[in-house]
Scaffold this motif. Sequence first.
Motif, short mmCIF file in Angstrom:
data_model
loop_
_atom_site.label_atom_id
_atom_site.label_comp_id
_atom_site.label_asym_id
_atom_site.label_seq_id
_atom_site.Cartn_x
_atom_site.Cartn_y
_atom_site.Cartn_z
N UNK A 1 0.84 -1.03 0.14
CA UNK A 1 0.00 -0.04 -0.04
C UNK A 1 0.96 1.32 -0.19
N UNK A 2 0.39 2.20 -0.51
CA UNK A 2 1.11 3.56 -0.08
C UNK A 2 1.27 3.96 1.19
N UNK A 3 2.29 4.59 1.79
CA UNK A 3 2.53 5.11 3.03
C UNK A 3 1.56 6.08 3.31
N UNK B 1 -0.43 -1.81 12.79
CA UNK B 1 -1.72 -1.31 11.87
C UNK B 1 -0.88 -0.38 10.77
N UNK B 2 0.16 -0.19 10.73
CA UNK B 2 1.06 0.73 9.74
C UNK B 2 2.30 0.10 9.53
N UNK B 3 2.55 -0.43 8.51
CA UNK B 3 3.59 -1.41 8.17
C UNK B 3 4.92 -0.29 7.99
N UNK B 4 4.76 0.90 7.82
CA UNK B 4 5.71 2.24 7.55
C UNK B 4 6.00 2.74 8.73
N UNK B 5 5.20 2.26 9.92
CA UNK B 5 5.67 3.32 11.17
C UNK B 5 6.63 2.47 12.07
#
Length: 206
Positions: A129-131, A174-178
């Motif tokens: 997904x997008x950030x 819940x946020x792969x980027x965080x």
Amino acid sequence: MTILLSDPRVHGVPLVDNGDPLVRLDRSLGRHSHVRSGLAQRLADAQSMLPPGVRLHVVEGHRSAAAQAAIVASYSAELCAVHPGISPDDLARLSSRFVAPLAVAPHVAGAAVDLTLVGSDGVELDLGTPIDATPEQSAGRCYFDAVDISAEARAYRELLAGALTGAGLVNYPTEWWHWSFGDRYWALMTGADHALYGPADLRSAA
């Protein structure tokens, strides 16, 4: 069960700020974001663990309290539109999947980064997904362990996680980027006695 940032256990973690200054990340790590110096060193360590031709790309680090509050308000309004009559407790829980309550926000402490991977050409790799895709926008694919992403995206998420966890960071699931280090969520997840970083003012950056 996923522990969210709205969980009272996160709020209950003691804070003893160690005074690490906010520093500007090297441009090789992406945008000129500021983070605590301890996090900056760990990001450099994580970069060294990645294979040739792949590198970290930080999109955001420190965030002001005002900016954090604005994101909370905006996303809460979106959720209220989707869930008319939602209770305050449920609103706080749902909103914290995507944006931290101001009192414990890792970005405001300079303790978190939103980041992805890029190839040698500087183009972002596909991590599913997008950030900053919300759970609603991504149908839950923003969750790190989402199953309905491609094998390639899963492999890149695992590569990212291997380097960052190896350097001492924790992911917000819940946020792969965080990813964060030194904040209350990090302390709870790692069993540390206390958080290392509280709210930080960019005007004091090194």
